[in-house]
Design a protein around this motif. Structure first.
Motif, short mmCIF file in Angstrom:
data_model
loop_
_atom_site.label_atom_id
_atom_site.label_comp_id
_atom_site.label_asym_id
_atom_site.label_seq_id
_atom_site.Cartn_x
_atom_site.Cartn_y
_atom_site.Cartn_z
N SER A 246 -9.44 5.69 1.97
CA SER A 246 -9.26 4.89 0.96
C SER A 246 -10.88 4.77 0.32
N LEU A 247 -11.79 4.48 1.33
CA LEU A 247 -13.41 4.45 0.88
C LEU A 247 -13.65 5.55 0.24
N ASN A 248 -13.35 6.79 0.82
CA ASN A 248 -13.79 8.17 0.02
C ASN A 248 -13.03 8.03 -1.20
N ALA B 268 0.65 -0.20 -1.88
CA ALA B 268 -0.34 -1.15 -1.19
C ALA B 268 -0.23 -1.71 0.09
N SER B 269 0.96 -1.33 0.77
CA SER B 269 1.13 -2.09 1.92
C SER B 269 1.21 -1.00 3.21
N GLY B 270 0.82 0.10 2.91
CA GLY B 270 0.96 1.08 3.85
C GLY B 270 -0.57 1.23 4.45
N SER B 271 -1.07 2.06 5.35
CA SER B 271 -2.18 2.18 5.75
C SER B 271 -3.18 2.32 4.94
N LEU B 272 -3.17 3.27 3.79
CA LEU B 272 -4.24 3.48 3.03
C LEU B 272 -4.16 2.25 2.09
N GLY B 273 -3.22 1.93 1.76
CA GLY B 273 -3.12 0.74 0.69
C GLY B 273 -3.55 -0.77 1.08
N THR B 274 -3.30 -0.95 2.41
CA THR B 274 -3.80 -2.15 2.80
C THR B 274 -5.44 -2.22 2.98
N ALA B 275 -5.99 -1.07 3.46
CA ALA B 275 -7.34 -0.67 3.30
C ALA B 275 -7.86 -0.64 2.02
N ALA B 276 -7.14 -0.18 0.97
CA ALA B 276 -7.65 0.05 -0.37
C ALA B 276 -7.55 -1.21 -1.02
N VAL B 277 -6.84 -2.08 -1.05
CA VAL B 277 -6.78 -3.57 -1.64
C VAL B 277 -7.98 -4.18 -1.07
N GLN B 278 -8.28 -4.18 0.23
CA GLN B 278 -9.64 -4.92 0.68
C GLN B 278 -10.92 -4.55 0.05
N LEU B 279 -10.74 -3.08 0.06
CA LEU B 279 -12.08 -2.41 -0.27
C LEU B 279 -12.25 -2.68 -2.07
N ASP C 35 4.35 -10.56 0.06
CA ASP C 35 3.45 -11.56 0.77
C ASP C 35 2.23 -10.89 1.43
N LEU C 36 2.47 -9.80 1.95
CA LEU C 36 1.42 -9.25 2.71
C LEU C 36 0.42 -8.69 1.73
N VAL C 37 0.60 -7.91 0.71
CA VAL C 37 -0.32 -7.47 -0.08
C VAL C 37 -1.13 -8.65 -0.72
N LYS C 38 -0.34 -9.98 -1.18
CA LYS C 38 -1.20 -11.17 -1.92
C LYS C 38 -2.04 -11.57 -0.64
N SER C 39 -1.63 -11.57 0.68
CA SER C 39 -2.53 -12.16 1.72
C SER C 39 -3.72 -11.37 1.80
N LEU C 40 -3.89 -9.90 1.39
CA LEU C 40 -5.09 -9.36 1.47
C LEU C 40 -5.91 -9.66 0.42
N GLY C 41 -5.46 -10.37 -0.87
CA GLY C 41 -6.53 -10.66 -1.57
C GLY C 41 -6.19 -10.05 -2.96
N LEU D 167 -13.18 -6.64 5.94
CA LEU D 167 -12.20 -5.63 6.06
C LEU D 167 -11.22 -5.50 7.34
N ASN D 168 -9.98 -5.67 7.43
CA ASN D 168 -9.59 -5.86 8.85
C ASN D 168 -8.36 -4.78 8.67
#
Length: 332
Positions: free
Chosen positions: A142-144, A163-174, A192-198, A295-296
């Protein structure tokens, strides 16, 4: 001299998770430029599942046409260096590390050899091995895509599909870190998970079609390849870009077409096939973000090595949240 053995997950045939077997295989010995890592945690990703199935078919040209060239599965790992080759200068025995093997695979095993100039890095001190193993999947990819391929800028509007998958949860935070206004697309149970990531906005794809909400985005990052440039085109700004790590014939054609015509672009990148030196630079950025709590890693489930096939079946449902981790050994 007696040949030392280790346990590993072996796949000798493309297809279902039933082809994944726990076997005793020869324990590797590091070459002069390699380190031997005792693996504590490894991963099962959507990409691992696709490669297990040789999907798309074109992947067989570098994975092995009729069967996997490298039959030990897995790419991401975290563990401790237990031996080093004679020419190794950057690492020491006992170093806690994480990394990935790319199309060489081999990470779903008790031990693995990695070149010191490969995709390998010292693990942040405060990061658990379970959190470190997935970094080179979701976060690195996702950073790339967002920074290098998409050239994300402060104040842009970014839509993340899956947005709730491996790439997605990282992408939201990035994307939030880079100052974008983030909209995440996911299923009802993951809102709720995606909201919690910001995420600033969330869209339940079971109830709303984002292409019909009248919004325009500078970047649409389709982490799961469920949409297409043609479907998303009217939801892009005048110079917007559609990004996807899932390459198919349609996306390939769209990339070629938009590289010549129009301001809106479709782009793909095979992150894992990039030079290790470039990937290590991205990892430096990710380590800094992890160490400063920007990032988490989101961990959904952990399985023991013997149940790797079960982990694949879960990943194949398409409903995992964040990352699926395989626990190989205790890190104590």
């Amino acid at each position: 001299m007696e040949i030392q053995k280790m346990k590993a997950i072996v796949c000798t045939k493309y297809g279902s998770p039933d082809h994944l077997k726990l076997r005793e295989v020869e324990k590797p010995t590091p070459k002069s430029n390699e380190v031997l890592v005792k693996v504590f945690t490894t991963t099962v990703t959507a990409a691992d599942s696709m490669m297990r199935r040789a999907d798309p078919f074109i992947s067989r040209f570098f994975l092995g046409f009729f069967k996997p060239k490298n039959d030990i599965t897995g790419t991401g790992f975290a563990g401790k260096i237990v031996a080093i080759g004679s020419d190794v200068k950057q690492f020491l025995e006992g170093d806690p590390v994480f990394g990935e093997t790319g199309v060489k695979f081999g990470a779903n095993a008790e031990y693995i050899c990695i070149p010191e100039d490969g995709v390998l890095s010292i693990k942040p001190t405060e990061m658990a091995y379970e959190e470190a193993a997935p970094i080179c999947d979701g976060a690195l990819t996702s950073l790339n895509f967002l920074k290098v391929i998409g050239n994300i800028q402060y104040g842009q509007k970014v839509l993340i599909i899956g947005a709730s998958g491996s790439l997605g949860t990282a992408a939201v935070q990035l994307a939030i870190y880079f100052g974008a206004e983030v909209t995440g697309v996911c299923s009802t149970k993951n809102l709720d998970l995606v909201k919690s990531l910001g995420a600033h906005n969330v869209i339940d794809y079971t109830a709303e079609d984002f292409t019909k909400n009248g919004q325009a985005y500078d970047i649409i990052y389709d982490t799961v390849g469920k949409s297409s440039f043609s479907r998303c085109k009217n939801s892009l700004t005048q110079k917007g870009v559609y990004l996807s790590p899932v390459l198919g014939i349609g996306l390939l054609f769209q990339m070629l077409w938009t590289s010549i015509f129009g301001n809106k672009k479709a782009k793909f990148s095979a992150t894992g096939l990039q030079p290790a030196s470039e990937l290590r630079n991205l990892i430096k950025t990710l380590k800094n973000l992890f160490e400063n709590n920007h990032l988490n890693s989101v961990i959904d489930r952990c399985y023991p090595l013997a149940k790797t096939a079960e982990a694949h079946r879960y990943v194949d449902t398409g409903h995992k949240k964040g990352n699926v981790v395989i626990t190989v050994a205790k890190s104590s």
